[in-house]
Design a protein around this motif. Sequence first.
Motif, PDB file in Angstrom:
ATOM      1  N   SER A   1       0.847  -1.194   0.000  1.00  0.00           N
ATOM      2  CA  SER A   1       0.000   0.000   0.000  1.00  0.00           C
ATOM      3  C   SER A   1       0.882   1.243   0.000  1.00  0.00           C
ATOM      4  CB  SER A   1      -0.929   0.026   1.221  1.00  0.00           C
ATOM      5  OG  SER A   1      -0.188   0.269   2.409  1.00  0.00           O
ATOM      6  N   ASP A   2       0.308   2.362  -0.388  1.00  0.00           N
ATOM      7  CA  ASP A   2       1.071   3.609  -0.401  1.00  0.00           C
ATOM      8  C   ASP A   2       1.456   4.035   1.014  1.00  0.00           C
ATOM      9  OD1 ASP A   2       0.882   3.725  -3.154  1.00  0.00           O
ATOM     10  OD2 ASP A   2      -0.824   5.111  -3.171  1.00  0.00           O
ATOM     11  N   SER A   3       0.572   3.779   1.984  1.00  0.00           N
ATOM     12  CA  SER A   3       0.902   4.149   3.364  1.00  0.00           C
ATOM     13  C   SER A   3       2.081   3.342   3.874  1.00  0.00           C
ATOM     14  CB  SER A   3      -0.314   3.964   4.275  1.00  0.00           C
ATOM     15  OG  SER A   3      -0.721   2.604   4.310  1.00  0.00           O
ATOM     16  N   LYS A   4       2.166   2.077   3.473  1.00  0.00           N
ATOM     17  CA  LYS A   4       3.307   1.259   3.880  1.00  0.00           C
ATOM     18  C   LYS A   4       4.587   1.731   3.210  1.00  0.00           C
ATOM     19  CE  LYS A   4       0.666  -2.946   4.919  1.00  0.00           C
ATOM     20  NZ  LYS A   4       0.447  -4.373   4.577  1.00  0.00           N
ATOM     21  N   VAL A   5       4.489   2.144   1.954  1.00  0.00           N
ATOM     22  CA  VAL A   5       5.666   2.683   1.270  1.00  0.00           C
ATOM     23  C   VAL A   5       6.153   3.952   1.965  1.00  0.00           C
ATOM     24  CG1 VAL A   5       6.465   3.758  -0.877  1.00  0.00           C
ATOM     25  CG2 VAL A   5       5.133   1.647  -0.959  1.00  0.00           C
ATOM     26  N   ARG A   6       5.221   4.816   2.340  1.00  0.00           N
ATOM     27  CA  ARG A   6       5.623   6.033   3.064  1.00  0.00           C
ATOM     28  C   ARG A   6       6.293   5.676   4.385  1.00  0.00           C
ATOM     29  NH1 ARG A   6       0.616   7.809   1.080  1.00  0.00           N
ATOM     30  NH2 ARG A   6      -0.395   7.359   3.079  1.00  0.00           N
ATOM     31  N   PHE A   7       5.768   4.681   5.069  1.00  0.00           N
ATOM     32  CA  PHE A   7       6.376   4.232   6.321  1.00  0.00           C
ATOM     33  C   PHE A   7       7.816   3.775   6.093  1.00  0.00           C
ATOM     34  CE2 PHE A   7       7.353   0.391   8.842  1.00  0.00           C
ATOM     35  CZ  PHE A   7       7.450   0.957  10.100  1.00  0.00           C
TER      36      PHE A   7
END
Length: 340
Positions: free
Chosen positions: A185-191
């Motif tokens: 997910s994009d949120s995981k990539v940002r993390f």
Amino acid sequence: MAPLSNTRVLRAKYTDGALTADNFKTETVAFEHTLQDGELLLRNLFLGLDPYIRFSFNDYGPKNSTLGQPVSGFGIAEVIGSKNDKFPVLSVVIAPSIAWEQYSVIKDTAAFQIIPDIRNPDVPPEAYLNVLGITGFTAWAALDTLAEFKKDDVVFISSAAGPVGQSLAIYAKRRGAYVIGSAGSDSKVRFLLDELHLDAAFNYRTQDTRSELARLAPQGLDAYLDLVGGETLDIALGKLKNHGHVIAIGNIGTVNGAPAYVTKNLNLIIVKALQINGFTAFEHLHRFPEFWEASKPLVLSGEIKLRDQVTQGVERAPQLFVDYLQGKFIGKAIVKVADL
């Protein structure tokens, strides 16, 4: 001892498909037991929801996969009754066979470890299922045992936002590697980029893994730390340099009923003279004290910090585990059964 009330989660049905809450049964029963020589009475505190537990719901699963018996996995428990001199009352243990229930009687303690300094207020006890538990240990032991990459080598980690993936990323960065991670997910990539400070990351659901690896590692990969297997492993074999290295640690891509993937690039193992090693943490559990000695100072200093999700109540473990297998969390899923 007066009878105790014991809520427990049982394995109700096998499945070859995706796990659902219907595969579990939760019940509350009276619990009373007179300890025999060598036995421990445990008050279970925390349960780690790890992918390998899914295999116990297969007909061909490990020997603990009897229907009608509690699900079990890595957990933390307090000894509240003991007829085993190695584990005195009030000691707190970590073990790979802690049942999903409030109280347990254990005879086989061969894989049990007493957690030193567990009541240190600077380290939450659930950390011993995550950064200081089997999650962090798997990453540390895999790299300490097998990794040959050096400073500035390009290392790709699949499922990098998962619990073991995070640990691998941190330890690989500490070795000076250029680390690329994939996540769902994009949120995981940002993390991965903002909190773990990976050098590059991409969303494998919305971006093409082959294209992204070609873009991010134009000269190829020196090492691939594999947590998913399947097509991602196939692609990585094509992107590895000659004499590159694969450390296969997980296979979460097919762990929850997904069809098996037929690897097409096996010939590249020969053509490129690749080195491929499988790793299972269960062969190295005796090294836990060494791992704690090496890693606990890094946790206390804040240099190593992993994301987790702690949920109260053993009865909530089934749905939490189903959600975890579907990739709904960043990091480790942990059930808190009781306070220490």
